[in-house]
Design an enzyme around this catalytic site. Structure first.
Site, PDB file in Angstrom:
ATOM      1  N   ILE A 159     -41.127   1.485 -12.980  1.00 33.08           N
ATOM      2  CA  ILE A 159     -41.808   0.643 -13.710  1.00 33.08           C
ATOM      3  C   ILE A 159     -41.296  -0.653 -13.961  1.00 33.08           C
ATOM      4  O   ILE A 159     -42.150  -1.693 -14.153  1.00 33.08           O
ATOM      5  CB  ILE A 159     -42.020   1.655 -15.228  1.00 33.08           C
ATOM      6  CG1 ILE A 159     -42.801   2.804 -14.728  1.00 33.08           C
ATOM      7  CG2 ILE A 159     -43.393   0.795 -16.247  1.00 33.08           C
ATOM      8  CD1 ILE A 159     -43.002   3.861 -15.816  1.00 33.08           C
ATOM      9  N   ARG A 239     -40.532   4.925 -25.157  1.00 30.76           N
ATOM     10  CA  ARG A 239     -40.443   6.066 -26.070  1.00 30.76           C
ATOM     11  C   ARG A 239     -40.214   5.471 -27.499  1.00 30.76           C
ATOM     12  O   ARG A 239     -39.315   4.491 -27.769  1.00 30.76           O
ATOM     13  CB  ARG A 239     -39.512   7.343 -25.883  1.00 30.76           C
ATOM     14  CG  ARG A 239     -39.697   7.963 -24.602  1.00 30.76           C
ATOM     15  CD  ARG A 239     -40.882   8.916 -24.638  1.00 30.76           C
ATOM     16  NE  ARG A 239     -41.245   9.773 -23.654  1.00 30.76           N
ATOM     17  CZ  ARG A 239     -41.821   9.545 -22.785  1.00 30.76           C
ATOM     18  NH1 ARG A 239     -42.668   8.382 -22.985  1.00 30.76           N
ATOM     19  NH2 ARG A 239     -42.115  10.321 -21.715  1.00 30.76           N
ATOM     20  N   GLU A 268     -45.773  10.791 -33.433  1.00 30.69           N
ATOM     21  CA  GLU A 268     -47.085  10.362 -32.798  1.00 30.69           C
ATOM     22  C   GLU A 268     -48.296  11.737 -33.032  1.00 30.69           C
ATOM     23  O   GLU A 268     -47.669  12.784 -32.681  1.00 30.69           O
ATOM     24  CB  GLU A 268     -47.350   9.930 -31.178  1.00 30.69           C
ATOM     25  CG  GLU A 268     -46.636   8.669 -30.961  1.00 30.69           C
ATOM     26  CD  GLU A 268     -46.428   8.502 -29.509  1.00 30.69           C
ATOM     27  OE1 GLU A 268     -46.080   7.336 -29.264  1.00 30.69           O
ATOM     28  OE2 GLU A 268     -46.794   9.059 -28.706  1.00 30.69           O
ATOM     29  N   HIS A 287     -50.511   4.988 -27.393  1.00 27.62           N
ATOM     30  CA  HIS A 287     -49.729   5.603 -25.974  1.00 27.62           C
ATOM     31  C   HIS A 287     -50.694   5.676 -24.899  1.00 27.62           C
ATOM     32  O   HIS A 287     -50.788   6.783 -24.464  1.00 27.62           O
ATOM     33  CB  HIS A 287     -49.349   6.916 -26.656  1.00 27.62           C
ATOM     34  CG  HIS A 287     -47.922   7.555 -25.677  1.00 27.62           C
ATOM     35  ND1 HIS A 287     -46.921   8.267 -26.194  1.00 27.62           N
ATOM     36  CD2 HIS A 287     -47.811   7.098 -24.243  1.00 27.62           C
ATOM     37  CE1 HIS A 287     -46.105   8.590 -25.157  1.00 27.62           C
ATOM     38  NE2 HIS A 287     -46.645   7.760 -24.162  1.00 27.62           N
TER      39      HIS A 287
END
Length: 320
Positions: A159, A239, A268, A287
């Site tokens: 990523i 995270r 969350e 998210h």
């Protein structure tokens, strides 16, 4: 012969689980947007041969010790900090994740978050919706340029490299810090490896893409934020626990950094009363890093395929 039982901890489209239907009896938690209660998960795991889980589901020693028929856990995510992998190995449970299929979508969102935070996109949109746009001003909602700035990527995995490719298109200088050098990023993108402190000091945009480990927990703390430029913008798409949120709040309030774009949080979901959400210089998202129809469906299919393969005595495609 009776089919093995597989429990899915969210309501998912059945067509994405087609590869699993012939191999197992499937049962799903009935809600798409609410986590499966811990008590329900523990009870279902007692008789399950496979679990298709979310990041909100803890797969730990307590569950594994009771799940005596469990053979495989497929996590609908690249990250797996919700799974005690070592405990799973002791119980001979195979664990899988979904790498690869969400790389480009998450990179798209990460760079979009960077741009939204720098150019105050959400704030500007709200300005109109709230009826506050009454005239033009030379510095009205002025943000920060992205092009030709320096981006510092912490966590140069797949990523990270995909984000760096997008940054290169904007003529950005690319710095990175990682546990090991990425020859691929350096050769393809001209990325420059630096120490963590050097990256913080030199970057206009600090992008966190590192996995959560004991070493990275609260990696971004008061000391880290104080090393950044006062004009720096911090982006987190990895995270929430990698960031000390209280320290980030103080850094923003004290104008030690310019702003932040956050797709993840320590706990969350968060409420509208979360301290960081109250700050106009924070762009907050729920998210949604990999949340495109195409990518989420591919992740579901990969999880189903991994479970079906393991239950059929074959190796999983993406075993941890």
């Amino acid at each position: 012969m009776e089919k093995p039982f597989v429990y899915v901890t969210r309501a998912l489209p059945e067509e994405q689980l087609s590869s699993l239907k012939e191999a197992a009896h499937i049962e799903m938690w009935e809600k798409e947007d609410e986590p499966c209660p811990r008590a329900v998960l523990l009870e279902k795991a007692k008789t399950a041969a496979g679990l298709l889980t979310m990041l909100s589901d803890r797969i730990d020693s307590e569950l594994l010790s009771e799940a005596r028929q469990l053979k495989v856990v497929a996590n609908l995510a690249v990250g797996y900090d919700n799974i005690d992998v070592e405990a799973a190995k002791k119980h001979r449970v195979i664990c899988c994740n979904t790498p690869g299929v969400l790389t480009e979508s998450t990179a798209d969102l990460t760079f979009a978050l960077l741009m939204a935070a720098s150019r105050r996109i959400i704030e500007a949109s709200d300005w109109i919706k709230q009826g506050r746009w009454t005239g033009w001003g030379p510095l009205l909602l002025a943000g920060a340029d992205v092009h030709h700035k320096t981006i510092g990527i912490v966590g140069m995995g797949s990523i990270g490299r995909a984000v760096a490719r997008r940054a290169k298109g904007f003529g950005m200088k690319i710095l990175y810090h990682n546990r090991s050098r990425s020859q691929e990023a350096e050769a393809e993108l001209g990325a420059v490896y630096t120490s963590f402190p050097q990256l913080l000091e030199q970057s206009d945009f600090v992008v966190c893409l590192t996995p959560l480990t004991n070493e990275t927990n609260h990696l971004f703390n008061r000391s880290a934020f104080q090393k950044m430029k006062r004009t720096a913008i911090f982006i987190n798409a990895s995270r929430g626990q990698v960031v000390d949120e209280a320290d980030l709040y103080e850094a923003l309030v004290n104008k030690e950094i310019r702003g932040a774009g956050l797709d993840v949080f320590a706990e969350e979901p968060i409420s509208k009363d979360h301290p960081l959400v109250s700050l106009p210089q924070v762009t907050a998202l729920p998210h949604i890093g990999s949340a495109t129809n195409e990518t989420r469906e591919a992740m579901m299919r990969l999880c189903a395929e991994n479970i079906a393969l393991v239950l059929g005595g074959e190796p999983a495609r993406t075993e941890l």
